[in-house]
Design a protein around this motif. Structure first.
Motif, PDB file in Angstrom:
ATOM      1  N   ALA A 122      18.051 -22.095   8.854  1.00 43.72           N
ATOM      2  CA  ALA A 122      16.678 -22.027   8.371  1.00 43.72           C
ATOM      3  C   ALA A 122      16.629 -21.539   6.925  1.00 43.72           C
ATOM      4  O   ALA A 122      15.857 -22.051   6.109  1.00 43.72           O
ATOM      5  CB  ALA A 122      15.855 -21.099   9.269  1.00 43.72           C
ATOM      6  N   ALA A 123      17.466 -20.547   6.608  1.00 48.75           N
ATOM      7  CA  ALA A 123      17.504 -20.027   5.242  1.00 48.75           C
ATOM      8  C   ALA A 123      18.024 -21.083   4.275  1.00 48.75           C
ATOM      9  O   ALA A 123      17.510 -21.222   3.153  1.00 48.75           O
ATOM     10  CB  ALA A 123      18.387 -18.780   5.190  1.00 48.75           C
ATOM     11  N   ALA A 124      19.034 -21.831   4.693  1.00 47.57           N
ATOM     12  CA  ALA A 124      19.597 -22.866   3.823  1.00 47.57           C
ATOM     13  C   ALA A 124      18.583 -23.961   3.539  1.00 47.57           C
ATOM     14  O   ALA A 124      18.473 -24.446   2.404  1.00 47.57           O
ATOM     15  CB  ALA A 124      20.852 -23.457   4.460  1.00 47.57           C
ATOM     16  N   ALA A 125      17.843 -24.354   4.567  1.00 50.26           N
ATOM     17  CA  ALA A 125      16.816 -25.383   4.364  1.00 50.26           C
ATOM     18  C   ALA A 125      15.761 -24.922   3.375  1.00 50.26           C
ATOM     19  O   ALA A 125      15.326 -25.682   2.496  1.00 50.26           O
ATOM     20  CB  ALA A 125      16.164 -25.735   5.704  1.00 50.26           C
ATOM     21  N   ARG A 126      15.360 -23.660   3.493  1.00 49.99           N
ATOM     22  CA  ARG A 126      14.329 -23.148   2.588  1.00 49.99           C
ATOM     23  C   ARG A 126      14.887 -22.956   1.185  1.00 49.99           C
ATOM     24  O   ARG A 126      14.208 -23.242   0.189  1.00 49.99           O
ATOM     25  CB  ARG A 126      13.776 -21.822   3.133  1.00 49.99           C
ATOM     26  N   ALA A 127      16.134 -22.475   1.084  1.00 51.42           N
ATOM     27  CA  ALA A 127      16.752 -22.310  -0.231  1.00 51.42           C
ATOM     28  C   ALA A 127      16.875 -23.647  -0.950  1.00 51.42           C
ATOM     29  O   ALA A 127      16.632 -23.746  -2.159  1.00 51.42           O
ATOM     30  CB  ALA A 127      18.128 -21.661  -0.076  1.00 51.42           C
ATOM     31  N   ASP A 128      17.222 -24.677  -0.209  1.00 56.97           N
ATOM     32  CA  ASP A 128      17.303 -26.022  -0.786  1.00 56.97           C
ATOM     33  C   ASP A 128      15.927 -26.483  -1.260  1.00 56.97           C
ATOM     34  O   ASP A 128      15.791 -27.070  -2.338  1.00 56.97           O
ATOM     35  CB  ASP A 128      17.864 -26.981   0.265  1.00 56.97           C
ATOM     36  N   ALA A 129      14.897 -26.182  -0.482  1.00 61.96           N
ATOM     37  CA  ALA A 129      13.546 -26.631  -0.829  1.00 61.96           C
ATOM     38  C   ALA A 129      13.005 -25.955  -2.080  1.00 61.96           C
ATOM     39  O   ALA A 129      12.309 -26.584  -2.888  1.00 61.96           O
ATOM     40  CB  ALA A 129      12.599 -26.380   0.348  1.00 61.96           C
ATOM     41  N   VAL A 130      13.328 -24.668  -2.247  1.00 61.93           N
ATOM     42  CA  VAL A 130      12.773 -23.924  -3.396  1.00 61.93           C
ATOM     43  C   VAL A 130      13.720 -23.873  -4.585  1.00 61.93           C
ATOM     44  O   VAL A 130      13.367 -23.349  -5.641  1.00 61.93           O
ATOM     45  CB  VAL A 130      12.371 -22.488  -2.985  1.00 61.93           C
ATOM     46  N   GLY A 131      14.944 -24.411  -4.425  1.00 60.53           N
ATOM     47  CA  GLY A 131      15.890 -24.419  -5.531  1.00 60.53           C
ATOM     48  C   GLY A 131      16.497 -23.061  -5.816  1.00 60.53           C
ATOM     49  O   GLY A 131      16.550 -22.614  -6.965  1.00 60.53           O
ATOM     50  N   LEU A 132      16.977 -22.398  -4.751  1.00 59.04           N
ATOM     51  CA  LEU A 132      17.602 -21.080  -4.888  1.00 59.04           C
ATOM     52  C   LEU A 132      19.046 -21.167  -4.389  1.00 59.04           C
ATOM     53  O   LEU A 132      19.279 -21.477  -3.219  1.00 59.04           O
ATOM     54  CB  LEU A 132      16.835 -20.043  -4.064  1.00 59.04           C
ATOM     55  N   PRO A 133      20.039 -20.917  -5.232  1.00 58.86           N
ATOM     56  CA  PRO A 133      21.432 -21.002  -4.780  1.00 58.86           C
ATOM     57  C   PRO A 133      21.696 -20.016  -3.640  1.00 58.86           C
ATOM     58  O   PRO A 133      21.297 -18.853  -3.718  1.00 58.86           O
ATOM     59  CB  PRO A 133      22.236 -20.621  -6.030  1.00 58.86           C
ATOM     60  N   PHE A 134      22.363 -20.486  -2.599  1.00 56.59           N
ATOM     61  CA  PHE A 134      22.635 -19.680  -1.411  1.00 56.59           C
ATOM     62  C   PHE A 134      24.108 -19.783  -1.083  1.00 56.59           C
ATOM     63  O   PHE A 134      24.608 -20.868  -0.782  1.00 56.59           O
ATOM     64  CB  PHE A 134      21.782 -20.189  -0.250  1.00 56.59           C
ATOM     65  N   THR A 147      22.857 -27.690   6.873  1.00 56.76           N
ATOM     66  CA  THR A 147      21.694 -28.392   6.321  1.00 56.76           C
ATOM     67  C   THR A 147      21.657 -29.797   6.914  1.00 56.76           C
ATOM     68  O   THR A 147      22.696 -30.362   7.273  1.00 56.76           O
ATOM     69  CB  THR A 147      21.766 -28.493   4.784  1.00 56.76           C
ATOM     70  N   GLU A 148      20.453 -30.360   7.005  1.00 58.22           N
ATOM     71  CA  GLU A 148      20.313 -31.703   7.565  1.00 58.22           C
ATOM     72  C   GLU A 148      20.861 -32.767   6.629  1.00 58.22           C
ATOM     73  O   GLU A 148      21.429 -33.772   7.056  1.00 58.22           O
ATOM     74  CB  GLU A 148      18.834 -31.985   7.860  1.00 58.22           C
ATOM     75  N   GLN A 149      20.703 -32.546   5.327  1.00 56.24           N
ATOM     76  CA  GLN A 149      21.157 -33.486   4.311  1.00 56.24           C
ATOM     77  C   GLN A 149      22.065 -32.764   3.324  1.00 56.24           C
ATOM     78  O   GLN A 149      21.962 -31.547   3.150  1.00 56.24           O
ATOM     79  CB  GLN A 149      19.959 -34.093   3.563  1.00 56.24           C
ATOM     80  N   PRO A 150      22.966 -33.497   2.650  1.00 55.99           N
ATOM     81  CA  PRO A 150      23.803 -32.848   1.638  1.00 55.99           C
ATOM     82  C   PRO A 150      22.953 -32.182   0.559  1.00 55.99           C
ATOM     83  O   PRO A 150      21.910 -32.695   0.161  1.00 55.99           O
ATOM     84  CB  PRO A 150      24.617 -34.016   1.065  1.00 55.99           C
ATOM     85  N   THR A 151      23.404 -31.027   0.102  1.00 59.29           N
ATOM     86  CA  THR A 151      22.692 -30.297  -0.929  1.00 59.29           C
ATOM     87  C   THR A 151      23.680 -29.636  -1.873  1.00 59.29           C
ATOM     88  O   THR A 151      24.785 -29.255  -1.465  1.00 59.29           O
ATOM     89  CB  THR A 151      21.776 -29.220  -0.317  1.00 59.29           C
ATOM     90  N   ASP A 152      23.287 -29.478  -3.112  1.00 56.03           N
ATOM     91  CA  ASP A 152      24.092 -28.752  -4.096  1.00 56.03           C
ATOM     92  C   ASP A 152      23.695 -27.288  -4.188  1.00 56.03           C
ATOM     93  O   ASP A 152      24.347 -26.515  -4.891  1.00 56.03           O
ATOM     94  CB  ASP A 152      23.960 -29.401  -5.480  1.00 56.03           C
ATOM     95  N   TRP A 153      22.639 -26.896  -3.486  1.00 57.19           N
ATOM     96  CA  TRP A 153      22.137 -25.533  -3.615  1.00 57.19           C
ATOM     97  C   TRP A 153      22.868 -24.547  -2.711  1.00 57.19           C
ATOM     98  O   TRP A 153      22.775 -23.328  -2.921  1.00 57.19           O
ATOM     99  CB  TRP A 153      20.641 -25.495  -3.298  1.00 57.19           C
ATOM    100  N   ALA A 193      24.024 -23.396  -9.108  1.00 58.96           N
ATOM    101  CA  ALA A 193      24.227 -24.434  -8.093  1.00 58.96           C
ATOM    102  C   ALA A 193      25.213 -25.502  -8.571  1.00 58.96           C
ATOM    103  O   ALA A 193      25.984 -26.048  -7.775  1.00 58.96           O
ATOM    104  CB  ALA A 193      22.897 -25.072  -7.721  1.00 58.96           C
ATOM    105  N   GLU A 194      25.183 -25.795  -9.856  1.00 59.81           N
ATOM    106  CA  GLU A 194      26.088 -26.801 -10.405  1.00 59.81           C
ATOM    107  C   GLU A 194      27.528 -26.296 -10.521  1.00 59.81           C
ATOM    108  O   GLU A 194      28.453 -27.090 -10.699  1.00 59.81           O
ATOM    109  CB  GLU A 194      25.603 -27.236 -11.785  1.00 59.81           C
ATOM    110  N   SER A 195      27.713 -24.984 -10.384  1.00 58.18           N
ATOM    111  CA  SER A 195      29.030 -24.391 -10.634  1.00 58.18           C
ATOM    112  C   SER A 195      29.917 -24.296  -9.397  1.00 58.18           C
ATOM    113  O   SER A 195      31.104 -23.971  -9.521  1.00 58.18           O
ATOM    114  CB  SER A 195      28.861 -22.983 -11.212  1.00 58.18           C
ATOM    115  N   TRP A 196      29.387 -24.579  -8.201  1.00 66.03           N
ATOM    116  CA  TRP A 196      30.212 -24.431  -7.000  1.00 66.03           C
ATOM    117  C   TRP A 196      31.552 -25.164  -7.118  1.00 66.03           C
ATOM    118  O   TRP A 196      32.593 -24.609  -6.716  1.00 66.03           O
ATOM    119  CB  TRP A 196      29.483 -24.929  -5.756  1.00 66.03           C
ATOM    120  N   PRO A 197      31.605 -26.397  -7.652  1.00 64.65           N
ATOM    121  CA  PRO A 197      32.901 -27.083  -7.714  1.00 64.65           C
ATOM    122  C   PRO A 197      33.904 -26.427  -8.663  1.00 64.65           C
ATOM    123  O   PRO A 197      35.106 -26.693  -8.572  1.00 64.65           O
ATOM    124  CB  PRO A 197      32.545 -28.490  -8.220  1.00 64.65           C
TER     125      PRO A 197
END
Length: 369
Positions: free
Chosen positions: A100-112, A123-129, A317-321
């Protein structure tokens, strides 16, 4: 609830602190012992970061919210923390809550950076967040299934409660065991008392019973019922989700020993891990669980990202890789893993261990993956 750990070496810095939001189960029905260890790891790492000068001279601050194992509460906390201006989000132990936290973090654009939750579909779909330190459930539980087969157990019973997490675990076990000649029998703990479950188990002819249920109840009652049933004297009790890891399990005494479970530690800690273990042991007044190390590594990674890329959420979020950090349990790098929609450390070390019947405070390593 919020907390601002000692700023130590960063106290002399100019400017506001860099804030990280932390989601932790600190009250029931959450697993409080796991939450306490997770928070100890997070706070210990924040203190070490600040002792080393913080983030570019600015102190690192942890803003803690208690999820109490409630997905809605966790989602609301994400919104609150995003509004407070945190640079990133850390923590959580329970998989359904973390989802639930990951879905909300993805929606609001907060790195988690998720510390401990293992559910594959975070997450239901791939995300970079979102990124994750804990190994995916499918990875760890397949290793556990291999341990069972290697120990001669192919007919497995699972005492299970309704949950996305438990249903996922049952499916992983079945998918891995059945092609190898095994079987999985489900015992629905919504409909069975521990005593009635023992009757079903005795008739099923299983040689191992896995606890896919909550702790302390009904897990404790199930263990005690099985241990006292002479018909089941030869059965292996297992707990892949790790209930016996925390010290409170020792209250079961001899009944709680020799119950194999998964934990995410190497066979031997390196210099950093050994130093952190000493700090955590003093802070917790007991041996730190793998969850405490996960908390420490979470802050270690986020601090490295924030030093390198600043506190901008998109850049984080862009730095994970690009993450390449020596953690307490090995070198941490993130990658895309098939079937998992978040950036994943593939993989943290995995062990199957149990508590030694001769000394329940000591763990025996039974299998590694």
């Amino acid at each position: 609830m919020s907390t601002s750990p000692s700023l130590s070496g960063a106290e002399r810095a100019d400017g506001a602190s860099v804030r990280i939001g932390a989601l932790v189960p600190l009250t029931r029905p959450g697993w409080v012992a796991a939450g306490r260890h997770l928070l100890a790891g997070l706070e210990s790492a924040v203190r070490d970061v600040n002792d080393a000068g913080g983030i570019g001279g600015r102190p690192l601050e942890l803003v803690v919210r208690d999820t109490a194992a409630d997905p809605q509460r966790a989602a609301a906390a994400v919104d609150e923390l995003a509004g407070l201006g945190v640079a990133a989000l850390a923590g959580e132990y329970h998989s359904v809550v973390a989802r639930a936290a990951a879905a909300r973090a993805d929606a609001v654009g907060l790195p988690f950076l998720c510390s401990s939750a293992v559910l594959d579909a975070l997450t239901e779909q791939p995300t970079d967040w979102v990124a994750r330190l804990a190994p995916a459930q499918s990875h760890g539980w397949r290793i556990y299934a291999d341990f069972l087969l290697g120990a001669g157990h192919s007919r497995i019973a699972v005492a299970v409660e309704p949950s996305v997490y438990w249903a996922s675990g049952t499916r992983i076990l079945r998918d891995h065991l059945v092609p190898r000649g095994g079987s999985v029998i489900e015992l629905d703990m919504r409909a069975l008392t521990p005593t009635a479950m023992c009757d079903e188990l005795a008739e099923a002819g299983a040689t191992a019973l896995l606890l896919l249920v909550g702790h302390p109840e009904p897990a404790v009652s199930i263990v005690r019922s099985v241990r006292r049933d002479r018909r089941l004297s030869g059965i292996l009790i297992g707990a892949p989700a790790g209930q016996p890891e925390c010290a409170e399990w020792a209250a079961l005494g001899d009944d709680g020993a020799a119950i194999p479970f998964l934990r995410y530690l190497p066979d031997r800690l390196g210099p950093l891990g050994a130093r952190v273990e000493t700090v955590l042991r003093e802070r917790l007044a007991e041996a730190p669980s793998f969850v405490a190390f996960e908390g420490y590594d979470t802050v270690l990674v986020l601090a490295d990202v924030l030093r390198s890329h600043g506190a901008d959420r998109t850049r984080t979020a862009e730095s994970w890789p690009q993450v390449d950090v020596e953690g307490t349990r090995g070198r941490i790098r993130f990658s895309r893993t098939p079937g998992i929609g978040v950036w994943q450390w593939a993989w943290a070390p995995v062990q199957v261990v149990d508590r030694d019947p001769a000394a329940p405070d000591r763990f025996r390593i039974l299998h590694t993956g």
